[in-house]
Design a protein around this motif. Structure first.
Motif, PDB file in Angstrom:
ATOM      1  N   SER B  11       0.845  -1.208   0.000  1.00  0.00           N
ATOM      2  CA  SER B  11       0.000   0.000   0.000  1.00  0.00           C
ATOM      3  C   SER B  11       0.869   1.242   0.000  1.00  0.00           C
ATOM      4  N   VAL B  20      -2.414   3.218  -3.888  1.00  0.00           N
ATOM      5  CA  VAL B  20      -2.618   1.773  -4.074  1.00  0.00           C
ATOM      6  C   VAL B  20      -2.804   1.122  -2.713  1.00  0.00           C
ATOM      7  N   VAL B  23      -1.883  -4.293  -2.829  1.00  0.00           N
ATOM      8  CA  VAL B  23      -1.571  -4.830  -4.161  1.00  0.00           C
ATOM      9  C   VAL B  23      -0.635  -6.042  -4.057  1.00  0.00           C
ATOM     10  N   GLY B  42      -2.312   4.531  -9.948  1.00  0.00           N
ATOM     11  CA  GLY B  42      -1.117   4.046  -9.247  1.00  0.00           C
ATOM     12  C   GLY B  42      -0.172   3.193 -10.066  1.00  0.00           C
ATOM     13  N   LYS B  43      -0.339   3.190 -11.401  1.00  0.00           N
ATOM     14  CA  LYS B  43       0.518   2.345 -12.242  1.00  0.00           C
ATOM     15  C   LYS B  43       1.978   2.802 -12.180  1.00  0.00           C
ATOM     16  N   LEU B 195      -5.407  -2.462 -12.818  1.00  0.00           N
ATOM     17  CA  LEU B 195      -5.227  -1.780 -11.540  1.00  0.00           C
ATOM     18  C   LEU B 195      -6.223  -0.641 -11.413  1.00  0.00           C
ATOM     19  N   GLY B 197      -6.189   1.237  -8.088  1.00  0.00           N
ATOM     20  CA  GLY B 197      -5.877   1.433  -6.672  1.00  0.00           C
ATOM     21  C   GLY B 197      -5.590   0.089  -6.012  1.00  0.00           C
ATOM     22  N   HIS B 198      -6.266  -0.928  -6.503  1.00  0.00           N
ATOM     23  CA  HIS B 198      -5.995  -2.297  -6.083  1.00  0.00           C
ATOM     24  C   HIS B 198      -6.022  -3.152  -7.354  1.00  0.00           C
TER      25      HIS B 198
END
Lengths: 258, 232
Positions: B11, B20, B23, B42-43, B195, B197-198
């Motif tokens: 996170s 994120v 993950v 968040g990539k 993706l 965020g998760h």
């Protein structure tokens, strides 16, 4: 006379390669801000009774600290602008409190006549450190200029490298300020690099040409300054301007362009 | 499959903004893994965490020992003040004093034509190829590509992806790619991770027929209409 010529050559040798990196890394505003803020170094020197070089170190650290603290929200240039203005203001207030103890005229415009053998020694040390650093870190610096992220991914300690570069630039500025003056020092750093950019197609070629142009500018500046009794730094800048103009016209007129 | 990188419930937040959360996924040796998702999910942050450019707040990131990572960014911090030719850039990126022109020529049909050009004079697509070639020449185990085809036209995109597959097959290089380009990515990746965020969904592109999340993700170009048993 020998000291003056030696000092002008040393200044060219130090400033030319540094100027290339300042131009590539877009540190122009930083150099300008630092030069102006160095007026406070004079104030610190008088109040604390320190030699100007030590006051310059304190001043540089203060400038860097303030810029890095302020830039978080406002960006680099705004932080530099505000910090240098605050430091100039402090210097002016100190000068008002201690009248007659400051010679801001020499601080603004410098005077090569005041150069001593101690300055030659100091400049030799700065030249040695600058050359050593640039030779060792050349590829890392170029990669950092092209992409901080790529440089970081290759294990280069980008922040340390930038800090070392800015420290060397700062010491070079502080060490030469009484000779070339706070107002014109940035131009003396930049102009040889700008002329060299017109005629170069590799970074190394640009550095060598910048050294050549700095030598031409500074030596013609010394000769004119001594024989026509004119101030050194403004004459050097004017010589640089003329060389830039001729080079620009030549490159465009005769299709020498890369 | 040998994982070179493994995210475990990782996170990251910027201030109060959670970028994120939780993950988990692996980058397996010799595979092309593509991370897809809209802007701001968040990539790039995950790529920067691998590179050590960003820290993370919780979870774990396991990186194989002595892993050499090459990174190809979206663009250079290009300053036109620096004079550097294509050949010069390849030398800098490859970390070699001289480069194999044969190797470079095998990746650019027009290498002879562009090698002495200043990098400010070549197109965005050509620059992207130069960055990739220079990175390959530094012999990394893993290459991270951040939206590598954003400046390329459709034909060049196809060619670029073909090159990536060739690299994987020829040198066994592991590739981690960030992209918006769903359809082309699906065709050329071994593993795709959505993706938001998760991790919304992940798997092999061939699993698409049996994966409702992928179907939803692809139901509209670039717009992820997907259903979950949780809210975003």
């Amino acid at each position: 006379m020998a000291i003056i010529i030696l000092v002008s050559i040393l200044i060219g040798l130090i400033f030319a390669p540094l100027g290339c990196f300042v131009l590539w890394k877009r540190y122009v505003y930083f150099g300008d801000g630092l030069a102006h803020a160095s007026m406070l170094a004079l104030a610190i020197s008088v109040i604390a009774g320190l030699p100007i070089i030590y006051a310059g170190i304190v001043n540089t650290l203060l400038f860097a600290l303030l810029v890095f603290k302020v830039k978080t929200k406002s960006g680099n240039n705004a932080a530099i602008g505000m910090t240098s203005s605050i430091m100039i203001s402090l210097a002016l207030i100190v000068a008002d409190i201690f009248p007659g103890r400051f010679n801001f005229n020499s601080m603004f415009f410098g005077d090569i006549i005041t150069a001593t053998s101690e300055d030659v020694f100091r400049l030799c040390i700065i030249l040695g450190v600058t050359s050593l650093f640039l030779v060792i870190a050349f590829r890392q610096l170029i990669l950092t200029i092209l992409s901080r992220d790529i440089a970081h991914s290759r294990g280069i300690r980008v922040k340390l490298l930038e800090f070392l570069f800015l420290s060397i630039l700062s010491f070079a500025v502080i060490a030469t300020i009484k000779i070339v003056g706070a107002l014109l020092v940035t131009s003396m750093i930049l102009i040889p690099a700008m002329i060299a950019r017109l005629t170069s197609n590799t970074p190394i070629m640009m550095i060598w040409l910048a050294i050549f142009f700095a030598g031409a500018m500074n030596l013609s500046g010394v000769v004119l300054s001594l024989y026509a009794d004119l101030p050194f730094a403004p004459i050097v800048i004017l010589c640089g301007g003329v060389i830039y103009l001729f080079t620009y016209v030549a490159m465009n007129s005769f299709s020498f362009k890369r | 499959m040998i994982p070179l990188i493994e995210f475990k419930s990782l996170s990251k937040r910027f201030g109060n903004h959670k970028v994120v959360e939780g993950v988990s996924f692996k980058l397996n040796k010799g595979e092309i893994t593509t991370l897809i998702g809209q802007n701001g999910v968040g990539k790039t942050t995950l790529a920067k965490i691998i590179l050590g450019l960003e820290s993370y707040d919780s979870g774990e990131l396991i990186i194989a020992k002595d892993l050499r990572i090459g990174y190809v960014p979206q663009s250079l911090d290009l300053s036109f003040a620096i004079p550097i030719t294509v050949k010069g850039l390849l030398e800098i990126l490859s970390q070699h004093k001289t480069i194999s022109e044969d190797f470079a020529s095998s990746y650019f049909l027009d290498f002879e034509e562009i090698k002495n050009k200043d990098i400010s004079e070549i197109s965005g697509g050509q620059l992207q190829k130069v960055l990739l070639a220079g990175t390959i020449m530094s012999k990394p185990d893993l290459i991270i590509l951040d939206e590598p085809t954003q400046y390329l036209d459709v034909a060049s995109q196809q060619e670029f992806y073909k090159t990536l597959v060739e690299l994987k097959n020829k040198f066994g290089i592991t590739i981690f790619m960030i992209s918006h380009d769903l359809f082309t990515v699906m065709k050329n990746s071994d593993q795709v991770i959505c993706l938001n965020g998760h991790v919304c969904c992940s798997g092999k592109p061939t699993d698409i027929d049996s994966n409702s999340d992928f179907k939803n993700a692809l139901s509209e170009i670039g717009v992820y209409i997907h259903t979950h048993d949780h809210k975003h």
